[in-house]
Design a protein around this motif. Structure first.
Motif, PDB file in Angstrom:
ATOM      1  N   PHE A  14       0.837  -1.196   0.000  1.00 38.09           N
ATOM      2  CA  PHE A  14       0.000   0.000   0.000  1.00 38.09           C
ATOM      3  C   PHE A  14       0.873   1.248   0.000  1.00 38.09           C
ATOM      4  O   PHE A  14       0.809   2.074   0.895  1.00 38.09           O
ATOM      5  CB  PHE A  14      -0.915   0.021   1.224  1.00 38.09           C
ATOM      6  CG  PHE A  14      -1.961  -1.051   1.215  1.00 38.09           C
ATOM      7  CD1 PHE A  14      -3.143  -0.875   0.520  1.00 38.09           C
ATOM      8  CD2 PHE A  14      -1.766  -2.236   1.895  1.00 38.09           C
ATOM      9  CE1 PHE A  14      -4.116  -1.864   0.522  1.00 38.09           C
ATOM     10  CE2 PHE A  14      -2.732  -3.223   1.901  1.00 38.09           C
ATOM     11  CZ  PHE A  14      -3.905  -3.035   1.210  1.00 38.09           C
ATOM     12  N   CYS A  18      -3.867   6.463   1.390  1.00 35.74           N
ATOM     13  CA  CYS A  18      -5.207   6.946   1.068  1.00 35.74           C
ATOM     14  C   CYS A  18      -5.148   8.189   0.191  1.00 35.74           C
ATOM     15  O   CYS A  18      -6.024   9.039   0.234  1.00 35.74           O
ATOM     16  CB  CYS A  18      -5.975   7.262   2.355  1.00 35.74           C
ATOM     17  SG  CYS A  18      -6.337   5.829   3.367  1.00 35.74           S
ATOM     18  N   GLN A  21      -6.736  10.529  -6.216  1.00 37.50           N
ATOM     19  CA  GLN A  21      -6.440   9.924  -7.501  1.00 37.50           C
ATOM     20  C   GLN A  21      -6.420  10.972  -8.607  1.00 37.50           C
ATOM     21  O   GLN A  21      -7.010  12.032  -8.488  1.00 37.50           O
ATOM     22  CB  GLN A  21      -7.494   8.852  -7.825  1.00 37.50           C
ATOM     23  CG  GLN A  21      -7.549   7.719  -6.811  1.00 37.50           C
ATOM     24  CD  GLN A  21      -8.376   8.075  -5.594  1.00 37.50           C
ATOM     25  OE1 GLN A  21      -9.413   8.704  -5.704  1.00 37.50           O
ATOM     26  NE2 GLN A  21      -7.903   7.678  -4.434  1.00 37.50           N
ATOM     27  N   ILE A  87       0.962   1.983  -8.696  1.00 41.26           N
ATOM     28  CA  ILE A  87      -0.143   1.870  -9.651  1.00 41.26           C
ATOM     29  C   ILE A  87       0.096   2.944 -10.703  1.00 41.26           C
ATOM     30  O   ILE A  87      -0.079   4.140 -10.437  1.00 41.26           O
ATOM     31  CB  ILE A  87      -1.514   2.074  -8.993  1.00 41.26           C
ATOM     32  CG1 ILE A  87      -1.749   1.027  -7.907  1.00 41.26           C
ATOM     33  CG2 ILE A  87      -2.625   1.992 -10.047  1.00 41.26           C
ATOM     34  CD1 ILE A  87      -3.055   1.206  -7.158  1.00 41.26           C
ATOM     35  N   HIS A 136     -11.466  -1.743   0.759  1.00 46.65           N
ATOM     36  CA  HIS A 136     -10.627  -0.545   0.657  1.00 46.65           C
ATOM     37  C   HIS A 136     -10.901   0.442   1.788  1.00 46.65           C
ATOM     38  O   HIS A 136     -11.802   0.247   2.613  1.00 46.65           O
ATOM     39  CB  HIS A 136     -10.833   0.131  -0.697  1.00 46.65           C
ATOM     40  CG  HIS A 136     -12.228   0.653  -0.903  1.00 46.65           C
ATOM     41  ND1 HIS A 136     -12.704   1.795  -0.297  1.00 46.65           N
ATOM     42  CD2 HIS A 136     -13.259   0.178  -1.650  1.00 46.65           C
ATOM     43  CE1 HIS A 136     -13.954   2.006  -0.662  1.00 46.65           C
ATOM     44  NE2 HIS A 136     -14.320   1.034  -1.477  1.00 46.65           N
ATOM     45  N   THR A 140     -11.370   6.834  -1.262  1.00 42.19           N
ATOM     46  CA  THR A 140     -11.032   5.909  -2.346  1.00 42.19           C
ATOM     47  C   THR A 140     -12.165   5.824  -3.354  1.00 42.19           C
ATOM     48  O   THR A 140     -13.274   5.388  -3.019  1.00 42.19           O
ATOM     49  CB  THR A 140     -10.743   4.500  -1.790  1.00 42.19           C
ATOM     50  OG1 THR A 140      -9.673   4.576  -0.849  1.00 42.19           O
ATOM     51  CG2 THR A 140     -10.354   3.544  -2.909  1.00 42.19           C
ATOM     52  N   ALA A 144      -9.909   3.606  -8.160  1.00 37.44           N
ATOM     53  CA  ALA A 144      -8.705   3.396  -7.351  1.00 37.44           C
ATOM     54  C   ALA A 144      -8.765   2.071  -6.604  1.00 37.44           C
ATOM     55  O   ALA A 144      -7.750   1.386  -6.446  1.00 37.44           O
ATOM     56  CB  ALA A 144      -8.532   4.550  -6.370  1.00 37.44           C
ATOM     57  N   TYR A 147      -8.030  -0.776  -9.105  1.00 40.95           N
ATOM     58  CA  TYR A 147      -6.615  -0.832  -9.462  1.00 40.95           C
ATOM     59  C   TYR A 147      -5.744  -1.249  -8.279  1.00 40.95           C
ATOM     60  O   TYR A 147      -4.730  -1.927  -8.454  1.00 40.95           O
ATOM     61  CB  TYR A 147      -6.159   0.515 -10.019  1.00 40.95           C
ATOM     62  CG  TYR A 147      -6.710   0.810 -11.398  1.00 40.95           C
ATOM     63  CD1 TYR A 147      -6.769  -0.182 -12.370  1.00 40.95           C
ATOM     64  CD2 TYR A 147      -7.173   2.081 -11.729  1.00 40.95           C
ATOM     65  CE1 TYR A 147      -7.272   0.076 -13.631  1.00 40.95           C
ATOM     66  CE2 TYR A 147      -7.678   2.349 -12.995  1.00 40.95           C
ATOM     67  CZ  TYR A 147      -7.729   1.346 -13.946  1.00 40.95           C
ATOM     68  OH  TYR A 147      -8.226   1.606 -15.198  1.00 40.95           O
ATOM     69  N   ARG A 148      -6.121  -0.858  -7.065  1.00 41.28           N
ATOM     70  CA  ARG A 148      -5.335  -1.265  -5.900  1.00 41.28           C
ATOM     71  C   ARG A 148      -5.388  -2.771  -5.703  1.00 41.28           C
ATOM     72  O   ARG A 148      -4.364  -3.412  -5.463  1.00 41.28           O
ATOM     73  CB  ARG A 148      -5.837  -0.545  -4.645  1.00 41.28           C
ATOM     74  CG  ARG A 148      -5.098  -0.940  -3.368  1.00 41.28           C
ATOM     75  CD  ARG A 148      -3.600  -0.691  -3.468  1.00 41.28           C
ATOM     76  NE  ARG A 148      -3.298   0.734  -3.512  1.00 41.28           N
ATOM     77  CZ  ARG A 148      -2.094   1.222  -3.808  1.00 41.28           C
ATOM     78  NH1 ARG A 148      -1.093   0.393  -4.101  1.00 41.28           N
ATOM     79  NH2 ARG A 148      -1.887   2.522  -3.821  1.00 41.28           N
ATOM     80  N   GLN A 151      -3.265  -4.413  -8.282  1.00 39.21           N
ATOM     81  CA  GLN A 151      -1.840  -4.285  -7.952  1.00 39.21           C
ATOM     82  C   GLN A 151      -1.426  -5.285  -6.874  1.00 39.21           C
ATOM     83  O   GLN A 151      -0.366  -5.915  -6.963  1.00 39.21           O
ATOM     84  CB  GLN A 151      -1.545  -2.853  -7.502  1.00 39.21           C
ATOM     85  CG  GLN A 151      -0.123  -2.616  -7.022  1.00 39.21           C
ATOM     86  CD  GLN A 151      -0.050  -2.524  -5.505  1.00 39.21           C
ATOM     87  OE1 GLN A 151      -0.879  -1.872  -4.876  1.00 39.21           O
ATOM     88  NE2 GLN A 151       0.937  -3.173  -4.919  1.00 39.21           N
ATOM     89  N   ILE A 152      -2.269  -5.451  -5.851  1.00 41.59           N
ATOM     90  CA  ILE A 152      -1.964  -6.403  -4.776  1.00 41.59           C
ATOM     91  C   ILE A 152      -1.890  -7.823  -5.324  1.00 41.59           C
ATOM     92  O   ILE A 152      -0.954  -8.580  -5.033  1.00 41.59           O
ATOM     93  CB  ILE A 152      -3.027  -6.314  -3.661  1.00 41.59           C
ATOM     94  CG1 ILE A 152      -2.937  -4.969  -2.942  1.00 41.59           C
ATOM     95  CG2 ILE A 152      -2.854  -7.454  -2.658  1.00 41.59           C
ATOM     96  CD1 ILE A 152      -4.093  -4.713  -1.989  1.00 41.59           C
ATOM     97  N   HIS A 210      -8.047  -2.252   4.424  1.00 39.58           N
ATOM     98  CA  HIS A 210      -7.131  -1.118   4.526  1.00 39.58           C
ATOM     99  C   HIS A 210      -7.842   0.094   5.116  1.00 39.58           C
ATOM    100  O   HIS A 210      -8.992   0.375   4.772  1.00 39.58           O
ATOM    101  CB  HIS A 210      -6.589  -0.765   3.135  1.00 39.58           C
ATOM    102  CG  HIS A 210      -5.624   0.372   3.124  1.00 39.58           C
ATOM    103  ND1 HIS A 210      -5.696   1.413   2.228  1.00 39.58           N
ATOM    104  CD2 HIS A 210      -4.550   0.643   3.916  1.00 39.58           C
ATOM    105  CE1 HIS A 210      -4.709   2.262   2.452  1.00 39.58           C
ATOM    106  NE2 HIS A 210      -4.004   1.820   3.478  1.00 39.58           N
TER     107      HIS A 210
END
Length: 262
Positions: A14, A18, A21, A87, A136, A140, A144, A147-148, A151-152, A210
């Protein structure tokens, strides 16, 4: 497989926290083609959300609250130049180039839970029965959050089915109170989502939450414990609380109700 551990951590995955974007548009206007060699990965993200559908089709879902769950699946590509923990997002005015940026290539909506469950269950079966649910945090947008999780999943090499539970964040730093109430309002729907996964072919269900998403998660686990089935029929695996936004005394109270993990 009963719940093994509840972690409270700050994850390297992460990096952006937070932060706001560049854009809340998930879909671009015209994606340019890119050679397969310039794409690092392609991931299907399943969505259960308490957000309302957006009037802007490129946003898909906005920050307004829905009284019922909405369901979708998003296919996302990861660019070949991707760096772990980052990201790569396009800024406004930039081309929708999947060789440079995370890009949503397809969005499929499901108008009923059975249709969503059917598609989800097929993916779970194909991936060996593991599921990761991502909840999330504050500030957010829907884009976002998608995409988060992508990515994880990509950076961790997660082999199972990724499921995003997206509650109605206003996606603005000034909307903390709104976000806190949206998170609280989403507790029952997170439980509905977890119970749906319990009834699927999943063998193990892990949760990664998160920021303010940790509040939603712990409140949901607390109310699940009150019902007498706190571990999803033995399928609940690990619960990761990354950068938790929970008062320590509230967390202690939640854990007293939930009980010691097995």
């Amino acid at each position: 497989m009963p719940l093994k551990k509840i972690f409270t951590v700050v994850l390297a995955l992460f990096v952006a926290g937070c932060a706001g974007q560049q854009t809340q548009e998930l879909l671009g206007s015209a994606m340019v083609s890119a050679p397969v060699t310039e794409i690092a990965g392609n991931h299907s993200i399943f969505i259960a959300t308490t957000r309302k559908k957006s009037d802007d089709p490129n946003k898909v879902f906005d920050g307004e609250r829905s009284a019922t769950l909405n369901y979708a699946r998003v296919n996302v590509t990861v660019p070949g130049l991707h760096k772990t923990g980052q990201i790569e997002r396009r800024s406004r005015g930039k081309s929708d180039d999947p060789a440079k940026y995370f890009m949503a290539s397809e969005v499929v909506g499901y108008d009923t839970q059975p249709k969503f469950s059917s598609a989800l269950n097929a993916d779970i079966a194909a991936r060996g029965g593991r599921v990761m649910v991502f909840v999330h945090g504050y500030n957010t947008g829907f884009d976002a959050a998608v995409y988060r999780l992508t990515q994880i999943v990509h950076d961790s090499g997660y082999p199972g089915t990724p499921v995003l539970f997206s509650w109605a964040s206003g996606a603005r730093t000034t909307d903390y109170v709104y976000d806190k109430e949206s998170a609280s309002a989403a507790r029952d729907q997170l439980e509905v989502t977890l119970r749906m996964l319990e009834q699927s072919g999943a063998r193990r269900i892990d949760i990664v939450a998160h920021s303010l998403g940790t509040w939603v998660t712990m409140e949901t686990l607390r109310q699940m414990a009150i019902t007498g089935d706190r571990d999803l029929g033995g399928k609940l695996g690990d619960v990761v609380l990354a950068s938790p936004d929970i008062d320590v005394d509230v967390f202690k109270s939640q854990m007293r109700r939930y009980g010691k993990p097995d």
